[in-house]
Scaffold this motif. Structure first.
Motif, mmCIF file in Angstrom:
data_model
loop_
_atom_site.group_PDB
_atom_site.id
_atom_site.type_symbol
_atom_site.label_atom_id
_atom_site.label_comp_id
_atom_site.label_asym_id
_atom_site.label_seq_id
_atom_site.Cartn_x
_atom_site.Cartn_y
_atom_site.Cartn_z
ATOM 1 N N ALA A 155 0.827 -1.203 0.000
ATOM 2 C CA ALA A 155 0.000 0.000 0.000
ATOM 3 C C ALA A 155 0.865 1.259 0.000
ATOM 4 N N GLN A 156 1.941 1.236 0.778
ATOM 5 C CA GLN A 156 2.826 2.397 0.853
ATOM 6 C C GLN A 156 3.462 2.701 -0.498
ATOM 7 N N GLN A 157 3.687 1.688 -1.323
ATOM 8 C CA GLN A 157 4.323 1.899 -2.617
ATOM 9 C C GLN A 157 3.472 2.754 -3.554
ATOM 10 N N TYR A 158 2.174 2.825 -3.295
ATOM 11 C CA TYR A 158 1.303 3.639 -4.135
ATOM 12 C C TYR A 158 1.257 5.105 -3.686
ATOM 13 N N ALA A 159 1.792 5.394 -2.516
ATOM 14 C CA ALA A 159 1.771 6.767 -2.000
ATOM 15 C C ALA A 159 2.856 7.605 -2.664
ATOM 16 N N THR A 160 2.614 8.906 -2.743
ATOM 17 C CA THR A 160 3.562 9.802 -3.419
ATOM 18 C C THR A 160 4.014 10.977 -2.564
ATOM 19 N N SER A 161 3.466 11.138 -1.367
ATOM 20 C CA SER A 161 3.774 12.315 -0.553
ATOM 21 C C SER A 161 5.049 12.124 0.256
ATOM 22 N N ASP A 162 5.464 13.186 0.937
ATOM 23 C CA ASP A 162 6.667 13.144 1.762
ATOM 24 C C ASP A 162 6.473 12.257 2.991
ATOM 25 N N TYR A 163 5.306 12.382 3.617
ATOM 26 C CA TYR A 163 5.021 11.654 4.851
ATOM 27 C C TYR A 163 3.842 10.714 4.658
ATOM 28 N N ILE A 164 3.893 9.609 5.381
ATOM 29 C CA ILE A 164 2.809 8.622 5.432
ATOM 30 C C ILE A 164 2.148 8.686 6.798
ATOM 31 N N PHE A 165 0.816 8.635 6.807
ATOM 32 C CA PHE A 165 0.105 8.322 8.046
ATOM 33 C C PHE A 165 -0.712 7.074 7.761
ATOM 34 N N MET A 166 -0.401 5.981 8.462
ATOM 35 C CA MET A 166 -1.088 4.708 8.272
ATOM 36 C C MET A 166 -2.290 4.647 9.209
ATOM 37 N N ILE A 167 -3.462 4.351 8.635
ATOM 38 C CA ILE A 167 -4.691 4.321 9.429
ATOM 39 C C ILE A 167 -5.530 3.128 9.000
ATOM 40 N N ASP A 168 -6.415 2.673 9.886
ATOM 41 C CA ASP A 168 -7.348 1.598 9.570
ATOM 42 C C ASP A 168 -8.763 2.150 9.481
ATOM 43 N N ALA A 169 -9.633 1.405 8.804
ATOM 44 C CA ALA A 169 -10.990 1.885 8.572
ATOM 45 C C ALA A 169 -11.782 2.045 9.865
ATOM 46 N N ASP A 170 -11.426 1.314 10.909
ATOM 47 C CA ASP A 170 -12.146 1.426 12.177
ATOM 48 C C ASP A 170 -11.506 2.452 13.115
ATOM 49 N N GLU A 171 -10.669 3.321 12.563
ATOM 50 C CA GLU A 171 -10.056 4.403 13.331
ATOM 51 C C GLU A 171 -10.519 5.753 12.803
ATOM 52 N N ARG A 172 -10.531 6.755 13.697
ATOM 53 C CA ARG A 172 -10.895 8.123 13.326
ATOM 54 C C ARG A 172 -9.867 9.071 13.912
ATOM 55 N N MET A 173 -9.419 10.000 13.095
ATOM 56 C CA MET A 173 -8.452 10.981 13.560
ATOM 57 C C MET A 173 -9.191 12.135 14.235
ATOM 58 N N THR A 174 -8.792 12.469 15.442
ATOM 59 C CA THR A 174 -9.417 13.574 16.162
ATOM 60 C C THR A 174 -8.870 14.912 15.665
ATOM 61 N N PRO A 175 -9.621 16.008 15.855
ATOM 62 C CA PRO A 175 -9.129 17.334 15.451
ATOM 63 C C PRO A 175 -7.802 17.694 16.120
ATOM 64 N N GLU A 176 -7.611 17.279 17.369
ATOM 65 C CA GLU A 176 -6.355 17.581 18.070
ATOM 66 C C GLU A 176 -5.167 16.891 17.403
ATOM 67 N N LEU A 177 -5.373 15.658 16.965
ATOM 68 C CA LEU A 177 -4.304 14.941 16.283
ATOM 69 C C LEU A 177 -4.016 15.563 14.924
ATOM 70 N N LYS A 178 -5.052 15.985 14.237
ATOM 71 C CA LYS A 178 -4.861 16.672 12.951
ATOM 72 C C LYS A 178 -3.966 17.892 13.112
ATOM 73 N N ILE A 179 -4.229 18.696 14.120
ATOM 74 C CA ILE A 179 -3.425 19.901 14.359
ATOM 75 C C ILE A 179 -1.973 19.537 14.630
ATOM 76 N N ALA A 180 -1.769 18.484 15.423
ATOM 77 C CA ALA A 180 -0.405 18.059 15.744
ATOM 78 C C ALA A 180 0.334 17.607 14.491
ATOM 79 N N ILE A 181 -0.359 16.888 13.617
ATOM 80 C CA ILE A 181 0.277 16.406 12.379
ATOM 81 C C ILE A 181 0.588 17.571 11.448
ATOM 82 N N GLU A 182 -0.321 18.520 11.340
ATOM 83 C CA GLU A 182 -0.063 19.685 10.484
ATOM 84 C C GLU A 182 1.150 20.459 10.972
#
Length: 259
Positions: A71-98
């Motif tokens: 799956a990672q081989q299809y990505a093209t960006s600088d950074y990867i965030f690996m997630i599963d379908a039964d997970e949800r990213m919280t707004p606080e985590l989004k801010i930290a990643i940005e």
């Protein structure tokens, strides 16, 4: 001045239609979403495409680790965030990643805490929180190992920095479905250990199972999570029992064939 890095959110799926939309919405802000499916029979692929994901298929399943590598081989960006379908990213985590994408160097690796749902309660103890998982990393430097189950990111010797914010993990929404998944994980774990030449004594099956219960209930303070904490301790003991019994059984079957 640092240039903001691009982010690819990557996930592997199979028959995740009931869960997928909320997951995709929580990461819709990423520069790219990559979905590698292993043969869904529901509308997982259509939903992923509708929400802007780049969708690929690989039905030659060789375990979670190798599927994540592909799956990672299809990505093209600088950074990867690996997630599963039964997970949800919280707004606080989004801010930290940005913040990371704006300031990080190219070798930095980051983890986040997961809040795991068990029978209607997000657990706080019993080893299910903070449940630190390493998920954010530079695409060109690291990838997951090839373990069939319980795969993890190969990132030595990088220092892993924890991020603020949580992933919400809908681990156990339906108990029977959860149990079936746990049983498949136990079997995959045992087969992998068997192929590596690992074995276990009959009596150690019970020692490991009892140890798992005591660790969850007492050492990791599962009793503070009330009824769910006690049930989780039994579930962890059962899962451990299944793992080691399957491993013992594989060796026992081999011995019988040789007689």
């Amino acid at each position: 001045m640092n240039t903001k890095k691009r982010l690819s959110v990557v996930m592997i799926t199979k028959n995740e239609a009931p869960l997928l939309i909320d997951c995709l919405l929580s990461v819709a802000w990423a520069d790219e979403i990559v979905v590698l499916d292993s043969g869904s029979q529901d509308n997982t692929l259509l939903l992923a495409q509708h929400h802007g994901a780049k969708v690929y298929t690989n039905t030659d399943w060789q375990g979670f680790g190798k599927q994540r590598q592909l799956a990672q081989q299809y990505a093209t960006s600088d950074y990867i965030f690996m997630i599963d379908a039964d997970e949800r990213m919280t707004p606080e985590l989004k801010i930290a990643i940005e913040t990371v994408l704006t300031t990080a160097n190219n070798n930095a690796v980051y983890s986040c805490s997961r809040r795991n749902l068990f029978l209607g309660r997000f657990m706080r103890h019993g080893g299910w929180y903070p449940d630190q998982v390493t998920r954010l990393y530079p695409r060109q430097h690291y990838q997951y190992n090839d373990h069939a189950v319980h795969e993890s990111l190969n990132c030595d010797p990088a220092e892993v920095t924890p991020l603020n914010g949580n992933l919400l993990h809908l681990t156990c929404r339906d108990f029977c479905t959860f149990q079936r998944k746990q049983l498949s994980y136990a079997e995959a774990w045992a087969v992998q250990r068997y192929q590596q030449g690992k074995s276990c004594h009959y009596l150690t099956i019970f020692a490991h199972a009892i140890g798992a219960f005591c660790r969850t209930w007492l050492l990791q303070a599962g009793f503070l999570d009330g009824k769910q904490g006690l049930l989780l301790a039994f579930v962890n003991a059962q899962y451990t029992f299944n793992k080691y019994t399957t491993l013992w059984s594989l060796h026992d079957q081999q011995k019988r064939k040789q007689q």
